[in-house]
Enzyme design. Structure first.
Site, mmCIF file in Angstrom:
data_model
loop_
_atom_site.group_PDB
_atom_site.id
_atom_site.type_symbol
_atom_site.label_atom_id
_atom_site.label_comp_id
_atom_site.label_asym_id
_atom_site.label_seq_id
_atom_site.Cartn_x
_atom_site.Cartn_y
_atom_site.Cartn_z
ATOM 1 N N GLY A 71 -46.349 2.667 -89.489
ATOM 2 C CA GLY A 71 -47.724 2.389 -89.103
ATOM 3 C C GLY A 71 -48.651 3.168 -89.973
ATOM 4 N N GLY A 72 -49.736 3.589 -89.357
ATOM 5 C CA GLY A 72 -50.819 4.252 -90.066
ATOM 6 C C GLY A 72 -50.379 5.389 -90.973
ATOM 7 C CG PHE A 73 -51.411 8.627 -90.436
ATOM 8 C CD1 PHE A 73 -52.122 9.032 -91.550
ATOM 9 C CD2 PHE A 73 -52.080 8.119 -89.350
ATOM 10 C CE1 PHE A 73 -53.492 8.947 -91.573
ATOM 11 C CE2 PHE A 73 -53.461 8.031 -89.372
ATOM 12 C CZ PHE A 73 -54.177 8.442 -90.486
ATOM 13 N N GLY A 74 -47.050 6.786 -91.678
ATOM 14 C CA GLY A 74 -45.687 7.059 -92.104
ATOM 15 C C GLY A 74 -44.676 6.179 -91.411
ATOM 16 C CB SER A 75 -41.282 5.606 -91.916
ATOM 17 O OG SER A 75 -41.861 5.027 -93.050
ATOM 18 C CG ASP A 193 -54.490 2.818 -81.237
ATOM 19 O OD1 ASP A 193 -55.082 1.720 -81.348
ATOM 20 O OD2 ASP A 193 -53.742 3.274 -82.120
HETATM 21 N N1 LIG Z 1 -39.592 6.616 -79.453
HETATM 22 C C1 LIG Z 1 -39.396 5.494 -80.135
HETATM 23 N N2 LIG Z 1 -38.277 4.762 -79.949
HETATM 24 C C2 LIG Z 1 -38.093 3.609 -80.633
HETATM 25 N N3 LIG Z 1 -38.975 3.091 -81.523
HETATM 26 C C3 LIG Z 1 -40.105 3.784 -81.764
HETATM 27 C C4 LIG Z 1 -40.375 5.016 -81.090
HETATM 28 N N4 LIG Z 1 -41.571 5.467 -81.514
HETATM 29 C C5 LIG Z 1 -42.031 4.570 -82.390
HETATM 30 N N5 LIG Z 1 -41.168 3.547 -82.558
HETATM 31 C C6 LIG Z 1 -41.364 2.365 -83.440
HETATM 32 O O1 LIG Z 1 -42.222 2.708 -84.530
HETATM 33 C C7 LIG Z 1 -43.472 1.976 -84.459
HETATM 34 C C8 LIG Z 1 -44.629 2.864 -84.903
HETATM 35 O O2 LIG Z 1 -44.710 4.018 -84.048
HETATM 36 P P1 LIG Z 1 -46.090 4.669 -83.617
HETATM 37 O O3 LIG Z 1 -45.801 5.918 -82.846
HETATM 38 O O4 LIG Z 1 -46.930 3.662 -82.942
HETATM 39 O O5 LIG Z 1 -46.676 5.086 -85.027
HETATM 40 P P2 LIG Z 1 -48.045 4.779 -85.784
HETATM 41 O O6 LIG Z 1 -48.893 5.996 -85.546
HETATM 42 O O7 LIG Z 1 -47.603 4.701 -87.200
HETATM 43 O O8 LIG Z 1 -48.615 3.529 -85.213
HETATM 44 C C9 LIG Z 1 -43.562 1.503 -83.012
HETATM 45 O O9 LIG Z 1 -44.348 0.339 -82.880
HETATM 46 C C10 LIG Z 1 -42.090 1.256 -82.672
HETATM 47 O O10 LIG Z 1 -41.656 0.003 -83.194
#
Ligand SMILES: Nc1ncnc2c1ncn2[C@@H]1O[C@H](COP(=O)(O)OP(=O)(O)O)[C@@H](O)[C@H]1O
Ligand SMILES: [Mg+2]
Length: 376
Positions: A71-75, A193
């Site tokens: 997403g926004g700031f990494g993987s 968000d």
């Molecule tokens: N605890 C988790 N378990 C499984 N998948 C996750 C988890 N956290 C994030 N993800 C996956 O990674 C994606 C991006 O995570 P997120 O925390 O929303 O980051 P960003 O700040 O980049 O949006 C989520 O939409 C999901 O698909």
């Protein structure tokens, strides 16, 4: 304490000078001791401070085939904590979110917001933060692993089975309870968000809110709103927030209405591939929600009519009220939880029975959903 921290790091106006920005950057913690210092008065949940070396072990050196999302700031990587990593640790599957972008100020601040909020709040409908890494330029978060990934991955997948009505209602109920908890906390929190990619699902489709990077303390005393820089996601953000920057818990209620609409219609809040008048889901669907006959035409065709009509009407009316342009006319999250409760289908039908029966008759490719729910 939480409030103080966010006064310190209050959102910077766009015209902030580089030297002002530099001063604020220097206030951000740069090692685990400074993080724990900030957390001291609010640290309800113990968090593990991981070293970057430990994270390499956990994620298999950040292997590309372990990426769960980005997403926004990494993987975000899937990882395993094994007993031999460090004495006293329980073996557990985790998700590791690496803020790897450009190590921007905003990225570090969002990382800190998650550490502070999720280090303080705990509820069955919020994802559990296990720890963090704050070493050199590395800013990482380690969460409990959510086996079925995000609602976005499940709802809009072309490979996975369509989510049945009962599960859609279970998701709405769980996510509503998470938001209600935040709004009713001793120091209320605005999530800011709320969207399908930030709602995660465990194996039983329990919904948990994750990604607290944009969360804010709610208004205090006799204040009606907090003023902020406008951030969030277009297509989900409340119109008055976009126009004025005034943030209230009712902004989350609006976003909840958008997600409920997505669950009902199986359409994305914004979809550029559709004809112009259908691209913005709310604009297109809102006038149809109150019309009983037209409503059924916009319900997700992938449900093949397999839903209780009364339940659909009630859920649609709920979405309609959440999406009221006048924030004060929107329901409170607690009212929404109460309205969704009677729309729940008994647990037995939701978890195993119905879904597994459908899965067992699937072509091989779709069976992947059960084995590896992240495959989409
Ligand atoms: N605890 C988790 N378990 C499984 N998948 C996750 C988890 N956290 C994030 N993800 C996956 O990674 C994606 C991006 O995570 P997120 O925390 O929303 O980051 P960003 O700040 O980049 O949006 C989520 O939409 C999901 O698909
Ligand atoms: Mg996200």
């Amino acid at each position: 304490m939480l409030c103080c921290i966010f006064c310190l790091f209050s959102e910077s106006p766009k015209d902030q000078s580089p030297s002002e920005k530099q001063r604020e950057v220097s206030k951000l913690p740069s090692n685990p001791e400074e993080v724990e210092d900030l957390r001291r008065d609010s640290a309800t949940n113990p968090l593990i401070a991981f070293t970057f070396e430990e994270l390499k072990t956990i994620t298999g050196n950040f292997r590309q085939d372990r990426v769960l999302g980005g997403g926004g700031f990494g993987s975000v990587y899937k990882g395993f904590i094994t007993e031999d990593l460090r004495e006293g640790l329980q073996p557990i599957q985790v998700a590791v979110k690496v803020h790897d972008g450009d190590n921007s100020y905003q990225g570090h601040r969002e990382w800190l917001a998650e550490v502070i909020f999720l280090g303080q709040l705990s509820h069955p409908n919020l994802v559990k933060l296990i720890g963090y890494c704050c070493e050199d330029d590395h800013r990482v978060l380690i969460y409990e692993y959510m086996a079925r990934g995000s609602v976005e991955n499940n709802l809009f997948s072309k490979v996975l089975l369509p989510l049945p009505w009962s599960i859609r209602m279970k998701i709405a109920f769980g996510a509503a309870k998470g938001l209600a908890f935040l709004h009713e906390a001793k120091k209320p929190v605005i999530y800011r968000d709320f969207k399908t990619s930030n709602i995660l699902l465990d194996l039983d489709y329990n919904a948990k809110l994750s990604d607290f990077g944009l969360a804010k303390d709610g208004p205090e005393g006799d204040k009606s709103h907090v003023s902020t820089r406008i951030m969030g996601t277009y297509g989900y953000a409340a119109p008055e927030y976009i126009m004025t920057g005034h943030l209230t818990p009712r902004s989350d209620v609006y976003s909840f209405g958008v997600v409920l609409l997505e669950l009902l219609t199986g359409r994305k809040s914004l979809d550029k591939s559709r004809p112009a008048r259908e691209q913005n889901l709310t604009d297109w669907a809102l006038p149809l929600l109150k019309e009983k006959k037209k409503l059924l035409n916009i319900i997700d065709p992938r449900l093949s009519g397999d839903y209780p009509i009364k339940g659909v009407h009630k859920a649609a009316m709920l979405a309609y009220h959440c999406l009221n342009r006048n924030p004060k006319a929107r329901p409170l999250m607690r009212d929404i939880v109460d309205s969704l409760e009677p729309l729940q289908v008994p647990e037995d039908d939701v978890s195993t029975g119905k879904v597994i029966t459908v899965i067992s008759g699937l072509p091989k490719e779709e069976l992947k959903r059960k084995e590896d729910p992240h495959c989409n």
